[in-house]
Scaffold this active site. Structure first.
Site, mmCIF file in Angstrom:
data_model
loop_
_atom_site.group_PDB
_atom_site.id
_atom_site.type_symbol
_atom_site.label_atom_id
_atom_site.label_comp_id
_atom_site.label_asym_id
_atom_site.label_seq_id
_atom_site.Cartn_x
_atom_site.Cartn_y
_atom_site.Cartn_z
ATOM 1 C CG ASP A 58 25.822 43.168 44.445
ATOM 2 O OD1 ASP A 58 26.169 44.322 44.114
ATOM 3 O OD2 ASP A 58 24.872 42.552 43.916
ATOM 4 C CG ASP A 64 30.040 46.577 44.815
ATOM 5 O OD1 ASP A 64 30.280 46.760 46.017
ATOM 6 O OD2 ASP A 64 28.875 46.478 44.363
ATOM 7 C CG ASP A 106 46.647 39.519 42.864
ATOM 8 O OD1 ASP A 106 47.699 39.167 42.314
ATOM 9 O OD2 ASP A 106 45.849 38.731 43.404
ATOM 10 C CG ASP A 159 48.979 35.778 39.354
ATOM 11 O OD1 ASP A 159 48.287 35.140 40.148
ATOM 12 O OD2 ASP A 159 49.043 35.526 38.131
ATOM 13 C CD GLU A 197 50.076 31.952 42.501
ATOM 14 O OE1 GLU A 197 49.160 31.156 42.636
ATOM 15 O OE2 GLU A 197 50.209 32.664 41.481
ATOM 16 C CG HIS A 230 42.107 33.375 44.472
ATOM 17 N ND1 HIS A 230 43.300 33.633 45.119
ATOM 18 C CD2 HIS A 230 42.375 33.411 43.152
ATOM 19 C CE1 HIS A 230 44.248 33.823 44.217
ATOM 20 N NE2 HIS A 230 43.705 33.699 43.011
ATOM 21 C CG ASP A 231 44.236 30.158 42.722
ATOM 22 O OD1 ASP A 231 43.274 30.589 42.056
ATOM 23 O OD2 ASP A 231 45.362 30.691 42.717
HETATM 24 C C1 GLC Z 1 47.490 32.565 39.902
HETATM 25 C C2 GLC Z 1 46.170 33.018 40.472
HETATM 26 C C3 GLC Z 1 45.071 32.284 39.785
HETATM 27 C C4 GLC Z 1 45.134 32.614 38.326
HETATM 28 C C5 GLC Z 1 46.522 32.362 37.744
HETATM 29 C C6 GLC Z 1 46.687 33.028 36.418
HETATM 30 O O1 GLC Z 1 47.753 31.246 40.154
HETATM 31 O O2 GLC Z 1 46.156 32.852 41.851
HETATM 32 O O3 GLC Z 1 43.802 32.564 40.295
HETATM 33 O O4 GLC Z 1 44.198 31.860 37.627
HETATM 34 O O5 GLC Z 1 47.539 32.855 38.557
HETATM 35 O O6 GLC Z 1 46.807 34.410 36.562
#
Ligand code: GLC
Length: 567
Positions: free
Chosen positions: A22, A30, A99, A201, A258, A334-335
């Site tokens: 930040d 940011d 993304d 995604d 993904e 991040h998941d």
């Molecule tokens: C993907 C992302 C995740 C998000 C989901 C909905 O799995 O990695 O963080 O919540 O899609 O967009």
């Protein structure tokens, strides 16, 4: 082997910008914070940075609910900040990867606002609308991925709309060519800005079955997971090939999609010259604890018996991309929970296990994807109340766990392990206030252990995960083993061993053998196999041939046996 592409030889670093650095005191990271740390990233051999979404968003799902695909959320900065980041990164030979969240938008996107306003507006069929059943209930019994029905009633239209994820994330209707064109245009906007690639995604959900039918309930709520009803619907690849033609082809970029649920054996249809993408994140190795669907409360937790399975699925992915396509090697994002807990028992030491796993990450065949803080061995958190958690799926899964009969205490334990907030606590830069992440109040609490596990302290500690990661990056980038690690083929060794993941990479006249002990016990192996080999790197000081200490990984470099004979 054909000439390698730049993205096959580099390391990709994933940044969750809200938690990275930040620069304003707002408590949230940011874009200028990312620019400020480009030199740090360079020390890890990074050639591309994947930024999770920074577009305008109501932040119901921290930016994965996008309200405008071609602008920047003011909390992250401005379009000028973004342009500066791209330019500064380029100077350092780092490319910025955006993304693309194209299965759904935010319910505050102007497309949805128009779509929901009537049944006959210009965007009336840009989303997936269905009438209620005669009794007024939702069209099917599908449960959204975050919990609760996948359908939400809209008063204005007197219809339900479908959302694979949260209510605030309505699914786009990919069957409509105008929708697809609008999405391609947005991606082309970013290509014009000079980005180096895209992470795409939740791509397996974009195509829905022709008929919307109820499924066999898989939980106490009487619903069935939407994933099992719509993921990977036949015909999806036609959309994706079009996407490739209209956007990606002809650019010197990479794409990584993904694709939860795609099995290693199916990779050949998705990646490579005939596939839709360059790489695909499939989750066979991170989903091992979920043999019975996606409910977190049904997961098994980590058990030493899973090591065997982990080896099997990693090998299957390596084999599936051996001839065609390329593998994005990852253990965190991040998941996911932090990898030092994911694949190891609760009492193990992250400083030790993180280095072991790093060795595997950097020596498998593919492009290593490193998630912020992984290089420090950052650990999970465990907060006292469910209210302390920000992650929308943690709240949904907590409710589901209660419905399944767990006590609040038990349900919270499940959240401790699987919450996505484990990966989202602020990056730990210094031993100072708030780990040097912010001068304000961080949006999520900084991990208690930050003084011991931060860039400032690890940079001075010869045995730290950070310095080990830097060393691995150097070994992979240049020197005697670099060619083997970048281009060599892959063969699994000791497949029957329940504790040690061992494999050989071979290229030209050399080979590298990695041996990684996932167990808490010392393991003895036959050192004759690596006679004459030189120790390339080891995750613990003072390695001896023939012995692997608990959670130790070693790599040996050797000349190939003459006449192609294998040792
Ligand atoms: C993907 C992302 C995740 C998000 C989901 C909905 O799995 O990695 O963080 O919540 O899609 O967009």
């Amino acid at each position: 082997m054909k000439d390698m592409k730049w993205w096959q030889k580099t390391v990709v670093y994933q940044i969750y910008p809200k938690s990275f650095l930040d620069t304003t005191g707002s408590g949230q990271g940011d874009i200028p914070g990312v620019t400020k740390r480009l030199d740090y990233l360079k020390t890890l051999g990074v050639g591309a940075v994947w930024l999770t979404p920074v577009y305008p968003s109501p932040m119901v799902d921290n930016g994965y609910d996008i309200a405008d695909y071609t602008a920047i959320d003011p909390s992250y900065g401005t379009m000028e900040d973004m342009e500066e980041l791209i330019a500064e990164a380029k100077k350092r030979n780092i490319r910025i990867v955006m993304d693309l969240v194209y299965n759904h938008t935010s319910d505050k996107h102007k497309w949805f606002e128009e779509s929901k306003s009537s049944r006959d507006n210009a965007k009336a069929d840009w989303y997936i609308w269905r009438d209620a059943r005669p009794d007024g209930s939702a069209p099917t019994n599908w449960r959204s991925i975050f919990g609760g029905s996948a359908w939400t009633w809209c008063e204005e239209r007197q219809q339900y709309y479908l959302h694979t994820f949260a209510e605030a994330q309505p699914d786009l209707n990919w069957e409509n060519p105008a929708v697809r064109q609008a999405l391609y245009e947005a991606a082309n906007f970013w290509l014009d800005k000079g980005v180096g690639g895209f992470r795409i995604d939740a791509i397996v959900y974009i195509k829905k079955p022709q008929e919307f039918l109820d499924g066999e309930p898989d939980g106490a709520d009487g619903m069935v997971s939407i994933h099992s009803m719509i993921a990977d619907t036949p015909g999806i690849l036609d959309f994706l090939h079009e996407f490739r033609r209209e956007v990606f082809d002809g650019h010197d970029i990479f794409t990584v999609a993904e694709a939860n649920g795609v099995e290693p054996e199916e990779l050949k249809d998705w990646v490579g010259e005939k596939g839709a993408f360059d790489m695909l994140f499939e989750f066979s190795h991170t989903n091992l604890e979920f043999p019975d669907g996606e409910l977190w409360c049904h997961a098994t937790g980590w058990k030493p018996e899973l090591v065997k399975k982990l080896k099997e699925v990693l090998s299957a992915s390596q084999q599936a991309t051996a001839e065609n396509g390329w593998y994005p090697i990852f253990f965190e994002n991040h998941d996911q929970m932090r990898s030092v807990r994911h694949f190891f028992p609760d009492d193990s030491d992250p400083k030790i296990t993180s280095k072991m796993l790093a060795t595997v990450l950097f020596t498998l065949r593919g492009t290593p994807f490193l998630y912020e803080g992984q290089e420090l061995g950052m650990d999970n958190v465990a907060w006292d109340t469910i209210e302390a958690y920000n992650d929308i799926s943690s709240h949904g899964q907590y409710e589901l766990a209660l419905e399944e009969g767990m006590t609040p205490h038990e349900a919270l334990k499940v959240i401790h392990r699987y919450s996505r907030d484990n990966a989202r606590t602020p990056m730990q830069w210094t031993k100072g206030r708030q780990a040097g992440f912010t001068k304000g109040k961080p949006w999520l609490p900084v991990h208690d252990d930050y003084r011991n596990c931060c860039v400032e302290s690890e940079a001075l500690d010869e045995t730290s995960p950070l310095l080990y990661y830097r060393k691995l990056a150097r070994i992979r980038e240049a020197g005697d083993a670099a060619g083997v690690l970048q281009q060599g083929d892959y063969t699994e060794l000791l497949p029957e061993n329940p504790d040690v993941y061992a494999f050989r990479r071979r290229f030209g006249c050399r080979q590298v053998v990695t041996l990684a002990n996932f167990s808490r016990y010392e393991v003895i192996y036959d050192a004759k196999k690596i006679e004459g080999a030189e120790l390339l790197v080891s995750s613990q000081e003072g390695s001896a041939k023939g012995v692997l200490r608990p959670y130790e990984a070693v790599c040996y470099l050797m000349e190939n046996a003459k006449g192609g004979e294998e040792k």
